[in-house]
Design an enzyme around this catalytic site. Structure first.
Site, PDB file in Angstrom:
ATOM      1  N   HIS A 147      38.714  40.049  45.897  1.00  0.00           N
ATOM      2  CA  HIS A 147      37.908  40.869  44.565  1.00  0.00           C
ATOM      3  C   HIS A 147      39.196  40.769  43.571  1.00  0.00           C
ATOM      4  O   HIS A 147      38.894  40.300  42.307  1.00  0.00           O
ATOM      5  CB  HIS A 147      37.424  42.020  44.936  1.00  0.00           C
ATOM      6  CG  HIS A 147      36.994  42.705  43.816  1.00  0.00           C
ATOM      7  ND1 HIS A 147      35.667  42.929  43.716  1.00  0.00           N
ATOM      8  CD2 HIS A 147      37.466  43.097  42.609  1.00  0.00           C
ATOM      9  CE1 HIS A 147      35.484  43.537  42.285  1.00  0.00           C
ATOM     10  NE2 HIS A 147      36.655  43.845  41.901  1.00  0.00           N
ATOM     11  N   GLU A 148      40.335  41.295  43.870  1.00  0.00           N
ATOM     12  CA  GLU A 148      41.436  41.364  42.955  1.00  0.00           C
ATOM     13  C   GLU A 148      42.004  39.957  42.557  1.00  0.00           C
ATOM     14  O   GLU A 148      42.219  39.755  41.412  1.00  0.00           O
ATOM     15  CB  GLU A 148      42.478  42.210  43.484  1.00  0.00           C
ATOM     16  CG  GLU A 148      42.069  43.745  43.809  1.00  0.00           C
ATOM     17  CD  GLU A 148      41.509  44.419  42.658  1.00  0.00           C
ATOM     18  OE1 GLU A 148      41.695  44.087  41.425  1.00  0.00           O
ATOM     19  OE2 GLU A 148      40.704  45.034  42.860  1.00  0.00           O
ATOM     20  N   HIS A 151      40.226  38.257  39.888  1.00  0.00           N
ATOM     21  CA  HIS A 151      40.434  38.724  38.587  1.00  0.00           C
ATOM     22  C   HIS A 151      41.675  37.889  38.087  1.00  0.00           C
ATOM     23  O   HIS A 151      41.527  37.549  36.840  1.00  0.00           O
ATOM     24  CB  HIS A 151      41.083  39.925  38.631  1.00  0.00           C
ATOM     25  CG  HIS A 151      39.916  41.080  38.578  1.00  0.00           C
ATOM     26  ND1 HIS A 151      38.853  41.309  37.411  1.00  0.00           N
ATOM     27  CD2 HIS A 151      39.569  42.179  39.327  1.00  0.00           C
ATOM     28  CE1 HIS A 151      37.939  42.109  37.570  1.00  0.00           C
ATOM     29  NE2 HIS A 151      38.375  42.811  38.892  1.00  0.00           N
TER      30      HIS A 151
END
EC number: 3.5.1.88
Length: 196
Positions: A147-148, A151
């Site tokens: 998820h990170e 980014h």
């Protein structure tokens, strides 16, 4: 210092982050501010684009997940003790059968959806001392890192939803970008009309 988290619609969230070097200005202070910002917002991860910086840097602390009773004691311990900084990360491999997990994002408050991801990753990254690591993670650790990592690649979890789901969320996402939402942490909204 607690920094404002940029909201959905902010262009920096769509940029692929740039690698940084060990002489990046005030890196230690930036990391301290990012940890403080993440904990203040009750997050388990925070990426530099979420505070307006288009660089390849994110941090993760999965200890809030360690209370989950569905996990084995070994899994709970792994999550409880996991706190890392990832600089210039590169996912080398993602393997296994995709599984659904309900995800949210500090830049997209009040929206949570099931997202499919592969269960195991191998990632190469630099820690805060610019020491290189190549490690393999699975389960929730892999999920939070993926998820990170997205980014710093300019990708949001909502991009991984079906086109129908995206259409259903469109008006809620528009409201977030205009600041028409209650959050209990500092945010910066891209489409707030000036002079209101």
């Amino acid at each position: 210092m607690i920094l404002p988290i940029v909201a959905y619609g902010e262009p920096v969230l769509r940029k692929v982050g740039k690698n940084i070097t060990s002489d990046y200005p005030k890196l230690e202070e930036l990391l301290a501010n990012m940890w403080e910002t993440m904990y203040n917002a009750h997050g388990v991860g925070l990426a530099a684009p979420q505070i307006g910086l288009p660089i390849r840097l994110f941090l993760v602390d999965t200890s809030p997940f360690s209370d989950d009773e569905d996990l084995t004691s070994e899994q709970q311990k792994a999550l409880k003790d996991f706190k890392k900084v990832f600089i210039n990360a590169k996912i080398e491999a993602e393997t296994g059968d995709e599984w659904d997990f309900n995800e949210g994002c500090l830049s997209i408050p009040d929206i949570r959806e099931d997202v499919k991801r592969k269960p195991e990753i191998t990632i190469t990254y630099l820690d805060e001392n610019f020491k290189e690591h190549t490690e393999t993670y699975d389960g929730l650790l892999a999920r939070v890192i993926q998820h990170e990592y997205d980014h710093i690649e300019g990708v949001l979890f909502t991009d991984k939803l079906s086109s129908l789901k995206k259409r259903l969320l469109k008006s809620r996402l528009d409201k977030i970008s205009k600041g028409k939402i209650d959050v209990d942490y500092r945010m910066r909204f891209p489409n707030i009309k000036k002079g209101r």
